[in-house]
Design a protein around this motif. Structure first.
Motif, PDB file in Angstrom:
ATOM      1  N   GLY A  66       0.830  -1.194   0.000  1.00  0.00           N
ATOM      2  CA  GLY A  66       0.000   0.000   0.000  1.00  0.00           C
ATOM      3  C   GLY A  66       0.864   1.243   0.000  1.00  0.00           C
ATOM      4  N   ASN A  67       0.241   2.351   0.288  1.00  0.00           N
ATOM      5  CA  ASN A  67       0.908   3.650   0.280  1.00  0.00           C
ATOM      6  C   ASN A  67       1.578   3.865   1.650  1.00  0.00           C
ATOM      7  OD1 ASN A  67       1.779   6.187  -0.258  1.00  0.00           O
ATOM      8  ND2 ASN A  67      -0.247   7.130  -0.309  1.00  0.00           N
ATOM      9  N   ILE A  68       2.753   3.271   1.803  1.00  0.00           N
ATOM     10  CA  ILE A  68       3.457   3.240   3.082  1.00  0.00           C
ATOM     11  C   ILE A  68       4.589   4.235   3.094  1.00  0.00           C
ATOM     12  CG2 ILE A  68       4.864   1.828   4.625  1.00  0.00           C
ATOM     13  CD1 ILE A  68       3.257  -0.602   3.551  1.00  0.00           C
ATOM     14  N   ILE A  69       4.576   5.111   4.091  1.00  0.00           N
ATOM     15  CA  ILE A  69       5.664   6.065   4.261  1.00  0.00           C
ATOM     16  C   ILE A  69       6.755   5.469   5.145  1.00  0.00           C
ATOM     17  CG2 ILE A  69       6.320   8.342   5.124  1.00  0.00           C
ATOM     18  CD1 ILE A  69       4.581   8.319   2.579  1.00  0.00           C
ATOM     19  N   ASN A  70       6.338   4.845   6.241  1.00  0.00           N
ATOM     20  CA  ASN A  70       7.308   4.279   7.176  1.00  0.00           C
ATOM     21  C   ASN A  70       6.628   3.208   8.024  1.00  0.00           C
ATOM     22  OD1 ASN A  70       9.707   3.906   8.497  1.00  0.00           O
ATOM     23  ND2 ASN A  70       9.910   6.009   9.224  1.00  0.00           N
ATOM     24  N   ILE A  71       7.438   2.280   8.517  1.00  0.00           N
ATOM     25  CA  ILE A  71       6.955   1.227   9.402  1.00  0.00           C
ATOM     26  C   ILE A  71       7.764   1.253  10.681  1.00  0.00           C
ATOM     27  CG2 ILE A  71       6.525  -1.238   9.715  1.00  0.00           C
ATOM     28  CD1 ILE A  71       6.373  -1.546   6.695  1.00  0.00           C
ATOM     29  N   ASP A  72       7.072   1.280  11.802  1.00  0.00           N
ATOM     30  CA  ASP A  72       7.748   1.304  13.098  1.00  0.00           C
ATOM     31  C   ASP A  72       7.889  -0.132  13.591  1.00  0.00           C
ATOM     32  OD1 ASP A  72       7.064   2.961  16.312  1.00  0.00           O
ATOM     33  OD2 ASP A  72       8.889   2.106  15.454  1.00  0.00           O
ATOM     34  N   ILE A  73       7.175  -0.473  14.639  1.00  0.00           N
ATOM     35  CA  ILE A  73       7.271  -1.813  15.197  1.00  0.00           C
ATOM     36  C   ILE A  73       6.531  -2.819  14.310  1.00  0.00           C
ATOM     37  CG2 ILE A  73       6.630  -3.277  17.156  1.00  0.00           C
ATOM     38  CD1 ILE A  73       6.844  -0.762  18.905  1.00  0.00           C
ATOM     39  N   MET A  74       7.143  -3.979  14.136  1.00  0.00           N
ATOM     40  CA  MET A  74       6.498  -5.111  13.467  1.00  0.00           C
ATOM     41  C   MET A  74       6.517  -6.284  14.445  1.00  0.00           C
ATOM     42  SD  MET A  74       8.082  -4.775   9.621  1.00  0.00           S
ATOM     43  CE  MET A  74       6.607  -5.370   8.763  1.00  0.00           C
ATOM     44  N   ALA A  75       5.473  -7.064  14.445  1.00  0.00           N
ATOM     45  CA  ALA A  75       5.370  -8.118  15.453  1.00  0.00           C
ATOM     46  C   ALA A  75       4.555  -9.295  14.941  1.00  0.00           C
ATOM     47  CB  ALA A  75       4.740  -7.570  16.728  1.00  0.00           C
ATOM     48  N   TRP A  76       4.732 -10.406  15.627  1.00  0.00           N
ATOM     49  CA  TRP A  76       3.936 -11.596  15.400  1.00  0.00           C
ATOM     50  C   TRP A  76       3.186 -11.929  16.689  1.00  0.00           C
ATOM     51  CZ3 TRP A  76       3.161 -13.883  10.806  1.00  0.00           C
ATOM     52  CH2 TRP A  76       4.048 -13.597   9.775  1.00  0.00           C
ATOM     53  N   TYR A  77       1.915 -12.203  16.529  1.00  0.00           N
ATOM     54  CA  TYR A  77       1.065 -12.676  17.608  1.00  0.00           C
ATOM     55  C   TYR A  77       0.524 -14.044  17.221  1.00  0.00           C
ATOM     56  CZ  TYR A  77       0.863  -7.983  19.685  1.00  0.00           C
ATOM     57  OH  TYR A  77       1.171  -6.790  20.285  1.00  0.00           O
ATOM     58  N   ARG A  78       0.029 -14.757  18.212  1.00  0.00           N
ATOM     59  CA  ARG A  78      -0.633 -16.016  17.899  1.00  0.00           C
ATOM     60  C   ARG A  78      -1.833 -16.217  18.822  1.00  0.00           C
ATOM     61  NH1 ARG A  78       4.032 -20.301  19.993  1.00  0.00           N
ATOM     62  NH2 ARG A  78       3.734 -19.972  22.259  1.00  0.00           N
ATOM     63  N   GLN A  79      -2.768 -16.995  18.306  1.00  0.00           N
ATOM     64  CA  GLN A  79      -3.966 -17.305  19.077  1.00  0.00           C
ATOM     65  C   GLN A  79      -4.345 -18.752  18.844  1.00  0.00           C
ATOM     66  OE1 GLN A  79      -7.341 -14.749  18.347  1.00  0.00           O
ATOM     67  NE2 GLN A  79      -8.233 -15.263  20.331  1.00  0.00           N
ATOM     68  N   ALA A  80      -4.319 -19.520  19.921  1.00  0.00           N
ATOM     69  CA  ALA A  80      -4.740 -20.910  19.868  1.00  0.00           C
ATOM     70  C   ALA A  80      -6.228 -20.990  20.219  1.00  0.00           C
ATOM     71  CB  ALA A  80      -3.919 -21.749  20.838  1.00  0.00           C
ATOM     72  N   PRO A  81      -6.901 -22.030  19.795  1.00  0.00           N
ATOM     73  CA  PRO A  81      -8.337 -22.170  20.094  1.00  0.00           C
ATOM     74  C   PRO A  81      -8.621 -22.069  21.594  1.00  0.00           C
ATOM     75  CG  PRO A  81      -7.676 -23.799  18.483  1.00  0.00           C
ATOM     76  CD  PRO A  81      -6.417 -23.127  18.943  1.00  0.00           C
ATOM     77  N   GLY A  82      -9.545 -21.226  21.950  1.00  0.00           N
ATOM     78  CA  GLY A  82      -9.934 -21.074  23.347  1.00  0.00           C
ATOM     79  C   GLY A  82      -8.988 -20.239  24.187  1.00  0.00           C
ATOM     80  N   LYS A  83      -7.979 -19.661  23.542  1.00  0.00           N
ATOM     81  CA  LYS A  83      -6.999 -18.862  24.282  1.00  0.00           C
ATOM     82  C   LYS A  83      -6.977 -17.439  23.744  1.00  0.00           C
ATOM     83  CE  LYS A  83      -3.944 -22.643  25.652  1.00  0.00           C
ATOM     84  NZ  LYS A  83      -2.525 -23.119  25.688  1.00  0.00           N
ATOM     85  N   GLN A  84      -6.413 -16.544  24.552  1.00  0.00           N
ATOM     86  CA  GLN A  84      -6.277 -15.168  24.122  1.00  0.00           C
ATOM     87  C   GLN A  84      -5.105 -15.023  23.163  1.00  0.00           C
ATOM     88  OE1 GLN A  84      -5.977 -12.806  27.733  1.00  0.00           O
ATOM     89  NE2 GLN A  84      -8.178 -12.426  27.709  1.00  0.00           N
ATOM     90  N   ARG A  85      -5.191 -14.006  22.344  1.00  0.00           N
ATOM     91  CA  ARG A  85      -4.081 -13.702  21.455  1.00  0.00           C
ATOM     92  C   ARG A  85      -2.902 -13.232  22.295  1.00  0.00           C
ATOM     93  NH1 ARG A  85      -5.192 -10.323  16.006  1.00  0.00           N
ATOM     94  NH2 ARG A  85      -6.758 -12.004  15.938  1.00  0.00           N
ATOM     95  N   GLU A  86      -1.707 -13.742  21.949  1.00  0.00           N
ATOM     96  CA  GLU A  86      -0.517 -13.380  22.716  1.00  0.00           C
ATOM     97  C   GLU A  86       0.605 -12.931  21.787  1.00  0.00           C
ATOM     98  OE1 GLU A  86       1.152 -16.692  24.829  1.00  0.00           O
ATOM     99  OE2 GLU A  86       1.283 -17.964  23.051  1.00  0.00           O
ATOM    100  N   LEU A  87       1.448 -12.063  22.319  1.00  0.00           N
ATOM    101  CA  LEU A  87       2.604 -11.601  21.572  1.00  0.00           C
ATOM    102  C   LEU A  87       3.642 -12.714  21.529  1.00  0.00           C
ATOM    103  CD1 LEU A  87       4.250  -9.297  20.205  1.00  0.00           C
ATOM    104  CD2 LEU A  87       5.086  -8.742  22.500  1.00  0.00           C
TER     105      LEU A  87
END
Length: 121
Positions: free
Chosen positions: A26-47
């Motif tokens: 897309g029309n991106i000027i800059n990117i700061d933090i990039m991260a991966w999260y995950r979410q297992a069934p029945g669990k909260q999303r975690e970093l």
């Protein structure tokens, strides 16, 4: 419009490896933090892991020593190398990035659609 698109998920045996990729478009000027999260069934999303624009990295305790996050700013891409996978790593993995879009004065958080990782023999 900015989009994040993940790839690289799939089925792997315990002890195996996978490499996830996430490209921002897309029309991106800059990117700061990039991260991966995950979410297992029945669990909260975690970093899982994050990386700043100056390549400072942080990891969840559960993946330290096994996962490595990296980024290629020329390609607006973040990677997650996952080694020694175990069944507890099975989840939907989501890419997240803080992006300054062209025409905007504010940084916004964007999410990918997720890629599934299954760890099973």
């Amino acid at each position: 419009q900015v989009q994040l698109v993940e790839s690289g998920g799939g089925l792997v045996q315990p002890g195996g490896t996978l490499r996830l990729s996430c490209v921002a478009t897309g029309n991106i000027i800059n990117i700061d933090i990039m991260a991966w999260y995950r979410q297992a069934p029945g669990k909260q999303r975690e970093l899982v892991a994050g990386i700043t624009s100056d390549n400072t990295r942080n990891y969840a305790d559960s993946v330290k020593g096994r996962f490595t996050i990296s980024r290629d700013d020329a390609k607006n891409t973040v990677y997650l190398q996952m080694n020694s996978l175990n069944p507890d790593d099975a989840a939907d993995y989501y890419c997240n990035a803080r992006i300054l879009q062209g025409g905007s004065y504010y940084w916004d958080d964007y999410w990918g659609q997720g890629t599934q990782v299954t760890v099973s023999s």
